[in-house]
Design a protein around this motif. Structure first.
Motif, PDB file in Angstrom:
ATOM      1  N   VAL A  41      29.212 -18.936 -26.852  1.00 26.48           N
ATOM      2  CA  VAL A  41      29.946 -17.736 -27.269  1.00 26.48           C
ATOM      3  C   VAL A  41      31.420 -18.082 -27.361  1.00 26.48           C
ATOM      4  CG1 VAL A  41      30.517 -15.342 -26.706  1.00 26.48           C
ATOM      5  CG2 VAL A  41      28.253 -16.256 -26.132  1.00 26.48           C
ATOM      6  N   CYS A  42      32.063 -17.702 -28.466  1.00 29.04           N
ATOM      7  CA  CYS A  42      33.460 -18.096 -28.687  1.00 29.04           C
ATOM      8  C   CYS A  42      34.417 -17.324 -27.784  1.00 29.04           C
ATOM      9  CB  CYS A  42      33.836 -17.909 -30.153  1.00 29.04           C
ATOM     10  SG  CYS A  42      34.174 -16.195 -30.645  1.00 29.04           S
ATOM     11  N   ARG A  43      35.596 -17.871 -27.646  1.00 29.78           N
ATOM     12  CA  ARG A  43      36.617 -17.294 -26.772  1.00 29.78           C
ATOM     13  C   ARG A  43      36.981 -15.882 -27.213  1.00 29.78           C
ATOM     14  NH1 ARG A  43      40.853 -19.039 -23.309  1.00 29.78           N
ATOM     15  NH2 ARG A  43      42.375 -17.368 -23.138  1.00 29.78           N
ATOM     16  N   PHE A  44      37.135 -15.653 -28.510  1.00 31.07           N
ATOM     17  CA  PHE A  44      37.547 -14.343 -29.000  1.00 31.07           C
ATOM     18  C   PHE A  44      36.521 -13.271 -28.623  1.00 31.07           C
ATOM     19  CE2 PHE A  44      37.696 -10.890 -32.052  1.00 31.07           C
ATOM     20  CZ  PHE A  44      39.051 -10.615 -32.139  1.00 31.07           C
ATOM     21  N   CYS A  45      35.248 -13.555 -28.849  1.00 35.35           N
ATOM     22  CA  CYS A  45      34.211 -12.549 -28.560  1.00 35.35           C
ATOM     23  C   CYS A  45      34.142 -12.239 -27.074  1.00 35.35           C
ATOM     24  CB  CYS A  45      32.857 -13.035 -29.073  1.00 35.35           C
ATOM     25  SG  CYS A  45      32.720 -13.048 -30.882  1.00 35.35           S
ATOM     26  N   MET A  46      34.299 -13.258 -26.223  1.00 35.39           N
ATOM     27  CA  MET A  46      34.332 -12.998 -24.779  1.00 35.39           C
ATOM     28  C   MET A  46      35.583 -12.224 -24.390  1.00 35.39           C
ATOM     29  SD  MET A  46      32.712 -16.272 -22.773  1.00 35.39           S
ATOM     30  CE  MET A  46      33.651 -17.595 -23.532  1.00 35.39           C
ATOM     31  N   HIS A  47      36.718 -12.580 -25.013  1.00 30.62           N
ATOM     32  CA  HIS A  47      37.992 -11.935 -24.683  1.00 30.62           C
ATOM     33  C   HIS A  47      37.966 -10.442 -25.001  1.00 30.62           C
ATOM     34  CE1 HIS A  47      42.604 -12.832 -24.476  1.00 30.62           C
ATOM     35  NE2 HIS A  47      42.206 -11.969 -23.565  1.00 30.62           N
ATOM     36  N   GLN A  48      37.198 -10.047 -26.009  1.00 28.98           N
ATOM     37  CA  GLN A  48      37.092  -8.637 -26.365  1.00 28.98           C
ATOM     38  C   GLN A  48      36.553  -7.816 -25.203  1.00 28.98           C
ATOM     39  OE1 GLN A  48      37.810  -6.717 -29.398  1.00 28.98           O
ATOM     40  NE2 GLN A  48      39.181  -8.481 -29.426  1.00 28.98           N
ATOM     41  N   HIS A  49      35.558  -8.312 -24.514  1.00 31.22           N
ATOM     42  CA  HIS A  49      35.005  -7.609 -23.348  1.00 31.22           C
ATOM     43  C   HIS A  49      36.068  -7.461 -22.258  1.00 31.22           C
ATOM     44  CE1 HIS A  49      30.673  -7.497 -24.450  1.00 31.22           C
ATOM     45  NE2 HIS A  49      30.996  -8.553 -25.176  1.00 31.22           N
ATOM     46  N   TYR A  50      36.844  -8.510 -22.050  1.00 30.04           N
ATOM     47  CA  TYR A  50      37.893  -8.479 -21.029  1.00 30.04           C
ATOM     48  C   TYR A  50      38.970  -7.468 -21.384  1.00 30.04           C
ATOM     49  CZ  TYR A  50      41.575 -10.245 -17.922  1.00 30.04           C
ATOM     50  OH  TYR A  50      42.563 -10.351 -16.973  1.00 30.04           O
ATOM     51  N   LYS A  51      39.371  -7.432 -22.656  1.00 26.43           N
ATOM     52  CA  LYS A  51      40.430  -6.504 -23.073  1.00 26.43           C
ATOM     53  C   LYS A  51      39.977  -5.050 -22.979  1.00 26.43           C
ATOM     54  CE  LYS A  51      43.057  -9.597 -26.081  1.00 26.43           C
ATOM     55  NZ  LYS A  51      43.563  -9.880 -27.440  1.00 26.43           N
ATOM     56  N   VAL A  52      38.738  -4.776 -23.343  1.00 19.66           N
ATOM     57  CA  VAL A  52      38.232  -3.405 -23.227  1.00 19.66           C
ATOM     58  C   VAL A  52      38.120  -3.006 -21.759  1.00 19.66           C
ATOM     59  CG1 VAL A  52      36.217  -1.925 -23.618  1.00 19.66           C
ATOM     60  CG2 VAL A  52      37.031  -3.422 -25.442  1.00 19.66           C
ATOM     61  N   ALA A  53      37.639  -3.911 -20.921  1.00 20.18           N
ATOM     62  CA  ALA A  53      37.492  -3.622 -19.487  1.00 20.18           C
ATOM     63  C   ALA A  53      38.841  -3.337 -18.836  1.00 20.18           C
ATOM     64  CB  ALA A  53      36.810  -4.791 -18.792  1.00 20.18           C
ATOM     65  N   ASN A  54      39.912  -3.944 -19.359  1.00 19.18           N
ATOM     66  CA  ASN A  54      41.248  -3.755 -18.788  1.00 19.18           C
ATOM     67  C   ASN A  54      42.076  -2.715 -19.533  1.00 19.18           C
ATOM     68  OD1 ASN A  54      41.906  -5.958 -16.549  1.00 19.18           O
ATOM     69  ND2 ASN A  54      40.535  -6.880 -18.041  1.00 19.18           N
ATOM     70  N   GLY A  55      41.433  -1.976 -20.457  1.00 13.77           N
ATOM     71  CA  GLY A  55      42.115  -0.881 -21.130  1.00 13.77           C
ATOM     72  C   GLY A  55      43.044  -1.292 -22.251  1.00 13.77           C
ATOM     73  N   ARG A  56      43.014  -2.573 -22.656  1.00 14.74           N
ATOM     74  CA  ARG A  56      43.902  -3.007 -23.742  1.00 14.74           C
ATOM     75  C   ARG A  56      43.477  -2.391 -25.066  1.00 14.74           C
ATOM     76  NH1 ARG A  56      46.616  -3.791 -27.288  1.00 14.74           N
ATOM     77  NH2 ARG A  56      47.874  -5.591 -27.897  1.00 14.74           N
ATOM     78  N   TRP A  57      42.157  -2.322 -25.287  1.00 13.46           N
ATOM     79  CA  TRP A  57      41.614  -1.676 -26.477  1.00 13.46           C
ATOM     80  C   TRP A  57      40.494  -0.723 -26.068  1.00 13.46           C
ATOM     81  CZ3 TRP A  57      44.866  -2.389 -30.158  1.00 13.46           C
ATOM     82  CH2 TRP A  57      45.499  -3.619 -30.352  1.00 13.46           C
ATOM     83  N   LYS A  58      40.301   0.321 -26.883  1.00 15.00           N
ATOM     84  CA  LYS A  58      39.232   1.287 -26.591  1.00 15.00           C
ATOM     85  C   LYS A  58      37.865   0.761 -26.998  1.00 15.00           C
ATOM     86  CE  LYS A  58      42.199   5.350 -27.109  1.00 15.00           C
ATOM     87  NZ  LYS A  58      42.437   6.609 -27.875  1.00 15.00           N
ATOM     88  N   ARG A  59      37.841  -0.010 -28.070  1.00 15.43           N
ATOM     89  CA  ARG A  59      36.567  -0.517 -28.596  1.00 15.43           C
ATOM     90  C   ARG A  59      36.677  -2.015 -28.866  1.00 15.43           C
ATOM     91  NH1 ARG A  59      37.794   3.936 -31.435  1.00 15.43           N
ATOM     92  NH2 ARG A  59      38.617   2.650 -33.147  1.00 15.43           N
TER      93      ARG A  59
END
Length: 491
Positions: A161-179
């Protein structure tokens, strides 16, 4: 520009990143890129005017002497450092403050150093003579386009799994993005028309800060504010794009659906990314550049079976190919690189004034030569460690760069004096089964050197991202198991 006659009213807010703010001139095709620092340091700047000037000059040198050699001169605009009046900067800061996104206001614009980076405004290329149609410009942050080798990573998921796709989960979990964005960089870098089309569509669906569209130099579509209107409204985007695609794909005098307009726009953009500049077209020989196992991310929503029927690999002279080749200078991943960083750090602790390592420049031809002549195997030397660390820093710059694709319509809105010629042109467009023709120019921006001391932070962030992703997967699997248990429970 006459520096002694600088007027803040001639400039408008253009955008900003983590470390700098950009303003554009209302008439000249110029932008100024100004440094930022934390708001709590607004009264006490963290560096002197001389240090700020040196920082910006380092950006210019790194771009022109290092990245230009790796990415290609035709794609890179390095700019120049300019000195500016302090009062102009103070008034400019006041003017643009209310236009900035709220989440960016934790940092303030540098008004004390009196210097900035001056660059061409790539969002507003000059339209052809007699044309009344403003040009379009698309900004894409493509991110990392490959999976790391399993030889240098501690967790197997990183090779799938690429870094970007994993990073999306981290950003949503930390409130950086809603989706989460469903964009996957490996689809964009694949060279497969279907996968690239799918990738751009996902960027449009959820642009976040990875995708923007400009029309005549004005931002009309973005995922995080900074535009003059509802910046993430798809209907508004279609309203702007529709006039550019009225006479394509046999649709003259017929209703043009939003899906068709978007499809044509994406196709033009994909062609520009594959072509790499000049006229929009697919040209060039498509060559495979890496093994299949590292070119597909398991988190991508694109159907892998469909991708096997399309072409793979990128034209060697395309902008995506040049970026990918530079990104792949990181062939150890942060986990394999960190021990080499420690070797360099320990030496610098003993000899803090050692300049030959070029830890903070100068970014000259010698620096680029060190990258290119790095041995394949670790001989335990300091020189090997330094070369690999510099390769990693350059690769990180390529992973965080932006691509600017300027699209100028070729004759779409030209007012022909001869009605016969005008009729011939419309007939030609009507009979054509391809999107309308654009001339394009492709550039790469945001080519700042990554500081040496950012490497430990990258290692920590990598651990957090992977841990968050594995926890998310485990929780999702547990939910599925619970549902299966309920579904098959005896009644």
């Amino acid at each position: 520009m006459e520096v002694d006659k600088m007027d803040e009213n001639d400039w408008r807010y253009h955008g900003e990143g983590n470390k700098s703010l950009v303003v554009s001139h209302v008439q000249l095709s110029k932008v100024l890129r100004l440094l930022k620092y934390p708001a709590e340091d607004s009264e006490n700047p963290p560096q002197t005017a001389e240090q700020a000037f040196r920082q910006i000059q380092n950006i210019v040198d790194f771009s022109s002497n290092v990245m230009s050699g790796l990415l290609g001169d035709k794609f890179v605009h390095s700019g120049e450092v300019v000195k500016l009046p302090m009062e102009f900067l103070r008034q400019l800061s006041i003017k643009v403050q209310h236009q900035r996104p709220a989440w960016r206001r934790d940092k303030v614009m540098d008004i004390y150093s009196g210097c900035a980076l001056c660059l061409p405004n790539l969002t507003s290329p000059a339209p052809p003579l007699r044309s009344h149609t403003p040009p379009l410009c698309v900004e894409i942050k493509p991110k990392c386009g490959f999976l790391p080798s399993a030889d240098h990573i501690g967790r197997d998921v990183k090779s799938k799994v690429c870094r970007f796709c994993m990073h999306q989960h981290y950003k949503v979990a930390n409130g950086r993005w809603k989706r989460r964005s469903l964009y996957c960089p490996l689809d964009l870098f694949s060279g497969s028309g279907q996968r690239m089309h799918f990738a751009v569509r996902q960027l449009i669906e959820e642009p976040q800060n990875n995708f923007k569209i400009f029309k005549g130099g004005q931002c009309i579509y973005s995922g995080h504010g900074g535009c003059s209107e509802d910046s993430s409204d798809l209907n508004s985007l279609l309203y702007h794009l529709r006039p550019y695609f009225l006479y394509s794909n046999n649709r003259i005098h017929t209703h043009v659906s939003g899906k068709a307009v978007l499809g044509d726009f994406i196709q033009v953009l994909v062609n520009a990314l594959l072509n790499g500049g000049g006229g929009v077209g697919g040209g060039g020989v498509v060559t495979d550049r890496r093994e299949e196992a590292r070119s597909f991310c398991e988190a991508s929503r694109f159907n892998k079976e469909r991708s096997r029927h399309g072409s793979h690999g990128l034209p060697g002279d395309s902008v995506l190919s040049r970026i990918l080749q530079t990104q792949m200078l990181d062939n150890l991943n942060i986990e394999g690189l960190y021990p080499l960083y420690r070797r360099v750090e320990q030496h610098l602790r003993k000899f803090p004034k050692e300049s030959r390592l070029q830890a903070d420049g100068p970014y000259n031809e010698a620096f680029l030569e060190r990258l290119r002549k790095c041995p394949a195997e670790d001989d335990g030397s300091l020189d090997f460690a330094v070369s690999k660390v510099h390769q990693y820093r350059v690769a990180m710059t390529a992973k965080d760069c932006s691509i600017m694709v300027a699209l100028v319509p070729c004759g779409d809105d030209l007012q022909d004096d001869d009605d016969v010629l005008c009729g011939q042109r419309r007939l030609r467009d009507f009979l054509s089964s391809r999107p309308p023709t654009f001339s394009c120019s492709v550039s790469i921006l945001d080519l700042d050197p990554k500081p040496l001391d950012s490497i430990p932070l990258q290692l920590g962030l990598d651990h957090k991202i992977v841990s968050c992703y594995t926890r998310t997967l485990s929780a999702a699997q547990a939910d599925r198991d619970d549902c299966t248990t309920l579904l098959f429970r005896p009644v």
